[in-house]
Design a protein around this motif. Structure first.
Motif, short mmCIF file in Angstrom:
data_model
loop_
_atom_site.label_atom_id
_atom_site.label_comp_id
_atom_site.label_asym_id
_atom_site.label_seq_id
_atom_site.Cartn_x
_atom_site.Cartn_y
_atom_site.Cartn_z
N PRO A 140 -6.87 5.87 -4.83
CA PRO A 140 -6.34 5.90 -3.47
C PRO A 140 -5.89 4.49 -3.08
CG PRO A 140 -8.72 5.87 -3.40
CD PRO A 140 -8.34 5.95 -4.85
N CYS A 141 -4.87 4.39 -2.27
CA CYS A 141 -4.33 3.06 -1.97
C CYS A 141 -3.90 2.96 -0.52
CB CYS A 141 -3.14 2.79 -2.89
SG CYS A 141 -2.27 1.24 -2.55
N LEU A 142 -4.37 1.90 0.14
CA LEU A 142 -3.91 1.56 1.48
C LEU A 142 -3.88 0.03 1.58
CD1 LEU A 142 -3.07 2.24 4.35
CD2 LEU A 142 -5.49 2.41 4.97
N ASN A 143 -2.69 -0.52 1.36
CA ASN A 143 -2.49 -1.98 1.39
C ASN A 143 -3.39 -2.71 0.39
OD1 ASN A 143 -0.54 -1.75 3.46
ND2 ASN A 143 -2.13 -1.74 5.03
N GLY A 180 0.01 5.27 3.11
CA GLY A 180 0.79 4.62 4.15
C GLY A 180 0.77 3.11 4.09
N SER A 181 0.78 2.54 2.89
CA SER A 181 0.74 1.08 2.72
C SER A 181 2.01 0.44 3.29
CB SER A 181 0.61 0.71 1.24
OG SER A 181 -0.62 1.17 0.72
N ASP A 197 2.39 -3.09 2.65
CA ASP A 197 2.41 -4.41 2.00
C ASP A 197 3.13 -4.39 0.65
OD1 ASP A 197 0.64 -2.93 0.54
OD2 ASP A 197 -0.94 -4.45 0.48
N GLY A 198 3.88 -3.33 0.39
CA GLY A 198 4.61 -3.24 -0.87
C GLY A 198 3.82 -2.70 -2.04
N SER A 199 2.67 -2.06 -1.75
CA SER A 199 1.84 -1.51 -2.83
C SER A 199 2.59 -0.47 -3.66
CB SER A 199 0.57 -0.88 -2.25
OG SER A 199 -0.28 -1.85 -1.68
N GLN A 200 3.45 0.32 -3.01
CA GLN A 200 4.19 1.36 -3.73
C GLN A 200 5.08 0.75 -4.81
OE1 GLN A 200 4.24 0.78 -0.42
NE2 GLN A 200 4.18 2.67 0.79
N ASP A 201 5.79 -0.31 -4.49
CA ASP A 201 6.68 -0.96 -5.45
C ASP A 201 5.89 -1.58 -6.61
OD1 ASP A 201 8.92 -0.28 -3.95
OD2 ASP A 201 8.84 -2.14 -2.77
N ILE A 202 4.74 -2.15 -6.30
CA ILE A 202 3.89 -2.74 -7.33
C ILE A 202 3.43 -1.67 -8.31
CG2 ILE A 202 1.66 -3.86 -7.76
CD1 ILE A 202 2.01 -5.31 -5.07
N ALA A 203 3.04 -0.51 -7.77
CA ALA A 203 2.57 0.59 -8.61
C ALA A 203 3.69 1.07 -9.54
CB ALA A 203 2.07 1.74 -7.73
N LYS A 204 4.87 1.27 -8.99
CA LYS A 204 6.00 1.73 -9.81
C LYS A 204 6.37 0.71 -10.88
CE LYS A 204 7.92 4.53 -6.04
NZ LYS A 204 9.02 4.66 -5.05
N LYS A 205 6.34 -0.57 -10.51
CA LYS A 205 6.69 -1.65 -11.44
C LYS A 205 5.78 -1.66 -12.65
CE LYS A 205 7.23 -6.69 -11.65
NZ LYS A 205 7.13 -7.96 -10.86
N HIS A 206 4.51 -1.27 -12.44
CA HIS A 206 3.53 -1.29 -13.53
C HIS A 206 3.35 0.08 -14.19
CE1 HIS A 206 2.61 -5.13 -11.58
NE2 HIS A 206 2.09 -5.50 -12.74
N GLY A 207 4.29 0.98 -13.94
CA GLY A 207 4.31 2.24 -14.67
C GLY A 207 3.44 3.34 -14.11
N ALA A 208 2.93 3.20 -12.90
CA ALA A 208 2.10 4.25 -12.31
C ALA A 208 2.96 5.27 -11.56
CB ALA A 208 1.08 3.63 -11.36
#
Length: 323
Positions: free
Chosen positions: A10-13, A44-45, A47-58
């Motif tokens: 789970p991720c929130l910021n 609902g992050s 802080d850019g968590s979504q982009d970080i996740a995609k960048k690392h293949g998640a």
């Protein structure tokens, strides 16, 4: 090729620690030659968590409903793995060392719980109140109420099969989701085991989402509501027993205890104690019906047998006779 393992976070910021967690999870899958996936259920992050996740293949799942439980449920539902391991994205758990979980799941266990008290809690990894009061007390209550052997009810790192998760039929949306999973698995007679887990200090610089007193109360309230026997029936029977015995004695005559005499006024209170106990037992019955009929608790054989015995007509006849 069939996906064996889904690692859900789970991720929130969580921008500070998310990349590290994903990298460790991917390394584990690669090192163990497991065909798996990493899923980030974003709540609902900003802080850019979504982009970080995609960048690392998640794989990123946008959890529309707020709350720890809601985020996990939506992430788990989107998972394609036969087995699922869930864990917080704050780098407090080592996703590169999930072998004990996978081994126990492959043996056929439904739920594999981590135990931080057996594995070790690093310095400054858990607040004093959580370590010596909150977790031990709530875990003890959980073991007592639901006959569970789990020593750490609130460990955030745990594994389960997708099939077991579906059978649990989890309902809660907040932090109490962690307790509900163990309660439902215990009540449904699932195979539960524990493995030692090390808790590391939170890797974030901001305060955690967990609220000590508010979330602690939510866990306690959940445990009480899911155990109407301890909340209503046992206190009710105790009140009725004390009230009945004392009332019976006082109806015969006053009770002298040294210089103290218990008479008609005490009889009033003892009778009230009996009635309060009776009302608590009724509350137990109503709560049990509500929780079972709304799929919050599993239906037992005794439940069906009781309602074949207690019918509306029999209840009305008994009421008329008492009247």
């Amino acid at each position: 090729m069939k996906i064996e393992l889904s690692i859900v976070m789970p991720c929130l910021n969580e921008a500070e620690t998310l990349a590290t967690c994903i990298q460790k999870a991917n390394e584990f899958l690669a090192n163990q030659s497991i065909h798996g996936e990493v899923i980030i259920s974003d709540n609902g992050s900003t802080d850019g968590s979504q982009d970080i996740a995609k960048k690392h293949g998640a794989i990123v799942v946008n959890a529309l409903h707020k709350g720890y439980g809601s985020a996990l449920k939506e992430g788990i539902q989107a998972a394609r793995g036969v087995y699922i391991i869930m864990g917080d994205a704050d780098d407090s758990y080592d996703f590169s060392n999930l072998t004990p979980y996978v081994n126990e799941l492959r043996k056929g266990n439904d739920l594999v719980m981590g135990n931080r008290f057996k594995g070790g809690i690093k310095k400054r990894a858990m607040p004093f109140l959580h370590k010596y009061l909150g977790n031990p007390v709530l875990s003890f209550i959980g073991r007592l109420f639901f006959k569970s052997k789990i020593g750490d009810f609130h460990c955030g790192l745990r594994g389960f099969s997708k099939n077991a998760f579906q059978r649990m039929e989890l309902q809660t949306a907040g932090m109490e989701f962690a307790s509900e999973m163990i309660v439902k698995a215990s009540l449904k007679g699932m195979k539960i085991v524990e493995v030692s887990t090390i808790l590391h200090p939170d890797g974030r610089t901001r305060p955690p989402h967990l609220n000590t007193w508010q979330d602690g109360w939510r866990h306690l309230r959940f445990l009480l509501l899911y155990s109407p026997s301890w909340l209503f029936m046992i206190p009710g029977i105790l009140f009725m027993t004390v009230g009945f015995i004392l009332s019976t004695i006082l109806v015969i005559g006053p009770l002298h205890l040294g210089k103290i005499t218990l008479g008609v006024h005490t009889l009033l209170y003892s009778s009230a104690t009996f009635l309060v106990g009776f009302q608590l037992v009724l509350f137990y019955g109503l709560t049990k019906i509500y929780t079972v009929e709304n799929n919050l608790l599993p239906k037992s054989k005794k439940y069906d047998q009781l309602f074949r015995l207690l019918t509306l007509e029999k209840g009305l006849m008994l009421a008329l006779r008492l009247l």
